[in-house]
Design an enzyme around this catalytic site. Structure first.
Site: not given
Ligand code: PLP
Length: 466
Positions: A112
């Site tokens: 993120k």
């Molecule tokens: C947010 C997240 C995901 C999922 O990603 P999306 O873009 O919501 O599909 C997978 N793994 C981790 C560690 C995340 O923080």
């Protein structure tokens, strides 16, 4: 670049407008009016650039003239300067045809940060230019909140209120949010699931007077700017592995469908992506859809990969819009019916088009633990529970020989020390910059799943800083 809503009834906006608006007023999601396209020669010319320069180059067409090119380049340089690896998004080879790409070297150790470190700076820039301020509200199943809070703490023109499902995220994830002591940050723990949190956020946006009063804005993955900021690392991996002269495949542990959508976008921009593998945990609505054209909502169940504990993958609407040849009326009708009936079944032709590129895979908690153990034994590599889903999904759907599959490593294993310790008998260490989390006081408010109570709390935050 102009942006239109997937449901066709929201004002057309430029990049800065879409950045601040988040969700479109008609309930749809903003998408670019046209897709930028790079020729093979254009792609080849981008090989070997430092990550921040590649990012600026690829994000620029989405920004258009909303931000000056030199300014965007400076924001990208600044956003990725604090990452803990000189390559920012390094590749690690696990097998002849399989790599992982580590997206977790940012300040909060999940992918993120890749988007949000840039978004915090983009917001600052655009808000200063307009001499205005916003209140960011968002729902987090763990990683978005900490990444957004880290990206916005102390920024002058932004207040941030994040909702997370009470007791359903890991200790490390919670502390990464609640130990940030900045006056512009509020953490709200909701007695409910992540989808309840997301529904509360949607309800706040739907409350027009409230939205207006607080200048609501979103940083969760429905914000187009986040998708745009996730495109460059797919290009970085593909270019390093020989694209555009060789095909690659990507395997993505998926929740809200934002990350894998960015992989679809890089393909739409001209890179040869042979297949996209969507990994789900026990909350497997997407892999069920890809197997049987039946997207039916089931209760969310907690799993070892909490950032994927989601049933309604908001960003899927953007793909659906494309699969339906950008027919906004049909997309809106399908989405409304999905919300009403709790299930979606698309036309066979649409589903088959989806299936030519996307493959689904489900891994339950036992499978996650087994994958972490096996990968660790055979390669020495320690995958977090989300990354493990992507690795297992990749192994289940390897494309033709000679096509490298890149599994996205979305979190650092030290974010999930309990799961890792159960599997390998040792607790992974947090990088030193996060080491003192446990000693710091936490700041959070627990609230019931109740809109007026949540709105009152958010209003108090915004009033304090106005
Ligand atoms: C947010 C997240 C995901 C999922 O990603 P999306 O873009 O919501 O599909 C997978 N793994 C981790 C560690 C995340 O923080």
């Amino acid at each position: 670049m102009r942006y239109i809503s997937t449901r066709g009834h929201a004002p057309v906006r430029d990049f800065a407008g879409v950045l601040l608006a988040g969700l479109a007023e008609d309930g749809g999601l903003y998408v670019p009016e046209t897709w930028p396209h790079f020729s093979p020669a254009d792609w080849r010319a981008l090989r070997g650039l430092p990550y921040h320069a590649l990012a600026a180059h690829l994000i620029q067409p989405f920004v258009g003239d909303a931000i000056e090119t030199a300014r965007l380049a400076a924001l990208c340089r600044d956003a990725y300067a604090g990452f803990g690896h000189p390559a920012v998004v390094p590749l690690v080879q696990l097998d002849t045809g399989l790599c992982v790409q580590e997206l977790f070297h940012g300040p909060t150790l999940s992918f993120k940060d890749m988007a949000l470190q840039l978004l915090g700076r983009l917001f600052d820039h655009v808000l200063a230019a307009r001499d205005t301020r916003v209140t960011i509200v968002g729902a987090t199943s763990g990683d978005t909140g900490s990444a957004a809070i880290e990206a916005c703490a102390g920024r002058e023109r932004i207040d941030v209120a994040f909702l997370h499902p009470h007791n359903r995220i890991s200790d490390v994830q919670r502390r990464q949010m609640t130990t940030v002591a900045a006056p512009n940050i509020a953490n709200i723990a909701i007695e409910g699931t992540f989808d309840d949190c997301q529904d509360l956020v949607k309800a706040m946006f739907a409350d027009a007077p409230f939205r207006q009063e607080l200048q609501l804005s979103a940083m969760n993955s429905i914000n187009w700017a986040r998708i745009a900021a996730q495109v460059p690392y797919y290009a970085a991996a593909a270019l390093a592995l020989g694209a555009p002269d060789r095909e690659v495949a990507f395997s993505v542990p998926t929740g809200n469908f934002g990350n894998v959508l960015a992989a679809w976008v890089v393909r739409r921009m001209g890179l040869p992506v042979a297949r996209l593998i969507v990994g789900s945990n026990r909350n497997d609505i997407l892999s069920r859809f890809l197997q049987s054209n039946d997207m039916s909502i089931a209760p969310v169940e907690p799993s070892l990969s909490p950032s994927m504990d989601i049933q309604i993958s908001s960003n899927f609407e953007r793909l659906l819009f494309e699969l339906m040849d950008r027919d906004a009326a049909a997309t809106g009708a399908t989405m409304r019916e999905f919300r009403r009936a709790g299930r979606m079944h698309v036309l066979d032709a649409v589903w088959h088009r989806c299936r030519t590129l996307f493959h689904g895979f489900r891994l339950d908690d036992a499978g996650i633990e087994a994958t972490i153990a096996r990968v660790h034994e055979t390669t020495g590599y320690l995958a977090d529970p989300h990354t493990a889903v992507g690795i297992a999904a990749a192994e289940a759907h390897l494309p033709a020989r000679g096509v490298m599959t890149v599994a996205m490593a979305t979190a650092h294993p030290a974010k999930f020390p309990d799961a890792i310790e159960r599997v390998i008998g040792k607790r992974p260490h947090l990088p030193p910059r996060l080491g003192d989390l446990v000693d710091q006081p936490e700041h959070l408010t627990v609230l019931p799943n109740d809109l007026p109570a949540v709105e009152a709390q958010v209003r108090a935050l915004a009033r304090r800083n106005a």
